[in-house]
Design an enzyme around this catalytic site. Sequence first.
Site, PDB file in Angstrom:
ATOM      1  N   ASP A 247      -2.770   2.454  -6.192  1.00  0.00           N
ATOM      2  CA  ASP A 247      -1.760   2.538  -5.135  1.00  0.00           C
ATOM      3  C   ASP A 247      -1.686   1.328  -4.212  1.00  0.00           C
ATOM      4  OD1 ASP A 247      -4.180   3.001  -3.932  1.00  0.00           O
ATOM      5  OD2 ASP A 247      -3.482   4.666  -2.699  1.00  0.00           O
ATOM      6  N   GLU A 248      -2.367   0.239  -4.532  1.00  0.00           N
ATOM      7  CA  GLU A 248      -2.241  -0.944  -3.675  1.00  0.00           C
ATOM      8  C   GLU A 248      -2.471  -2.215  -4.475  1.00  0.00           C
ATOM      9  OE1 GLU A 248      -5.223  -1.721  -0.660  1.00  0.00           O
ATOM     10  OE2 GLU A 248      -6.581  -0.277  -1.590  1.00  0.00           O
TER      11      GLU A 248
ATOM     12  N   ASP B 185       0.861  -1.186   0.000  1.00  0.00           N
ATOM     13  CA  ASP B 185       0.000   0.000   0.000  1.00  0.00           C
ATOM     14  C   ASP B 185       0.897   1.236   0.000  1.00  0.00           C
ATOM     15  OD1 ASP B 185      -2.140   1.696   0.144  1.00  0.00           O
ATOM     16  OD2 ASP B 185      -2.673   1.227   2.215  1.00  0.00           O
TER      17      ASP B 185
END
Length: 351
Positions: free
Chosen positions: A103-104, A8
Amino acid sequence: MRKIIHVDMDCFFAAVEMRDNPALRDIPIAIGGSRERRGVISTANYPARKFGVRSAMPTGMALKLCPHLTLLPGRFDAYKEASNHIREIFSRYTSRIEPLSLDEAYLDVTDSVHCHGSATLIAQEIRQTIFSELQLTASAGVAPVKFLAKIASDMNKPNGQFVITPAEVPAFLQTLPLAKIPGVGKVSAAKLEAMGLRTCGDVQKCDLVMLLKRFGKFGRILWERSQGIDERDVNSERLRKSVGVERTMAEDIHHWSECEAIIERLYPELERRLAKVKPDLLIARQGVKLKFDDFQQTTQEHVWPRLNKADLIATARKTWDERRGGRGVRLVGLHVTLLDPQMERQLVLGL
């Protein structure tokens, strides 16, 4: 036993902005829509979070909490470029990657030979590589199942990692608050606490049949997670399931003609976005969303084989007439649900 990593990125959009403009690094910043257009915050950096600014917060509220907040409109091409680079770094270690957003992502490194097969060392090396090549920090969680890896990635933020080994799972679950389990929101957590259920250890003592009667399918998931059970695979073939577009108005609207005019303006953008992923415009369902002045929202869908503006307008009118109840409308949205690939294949074979 599987080895799952959840990576993350730390306040990703804001981090890209601070990297590209170091003058922003030590001041509160957020990415989001303007107060005048009644936008919401996408993300905020840690200096802004100290004032209580959070993702999904109305911009007006964020500016009240932090009057000197620097608001940025966002540069999504830059975020996408960074995300693609990060994903390429992941691919150096495993092909089993499940992106959850820009983003993860989950990574299954069970069969990876890198770092002598140590998921802990792989996660550490990935984070170091991301920082070396992009000057961005990432946090990671390592565990034998997906939901625990996701929880673990939040334990040592920012720029840290946390490992839950198989031997540590039982003790970790005993005191884990149910609210930490992905999918258990504030309302569900409050209902569970009213029943005397606050931790996974509490649920472990419960009868599964009782949980099924009380919560249905959610009861089984809750029971399984509390036992450390999560059989979901890291799905590297995860496909986009929907496409949507919406607009939050500067002022609430109260007349159908205003809503119809907004739909007319939104429709070409929906068509453009859909064409990028489905040039033939074939879909499973299309629908509308209205959010009212009390922040309650409603969604209405209609089974339809191809994007169709007239049907969307008719669906919106029906929703407006039956569910508005005199309230002002602050947001209008349009969306489509994409065909399941297997269903689409069956339809093609049927012809």
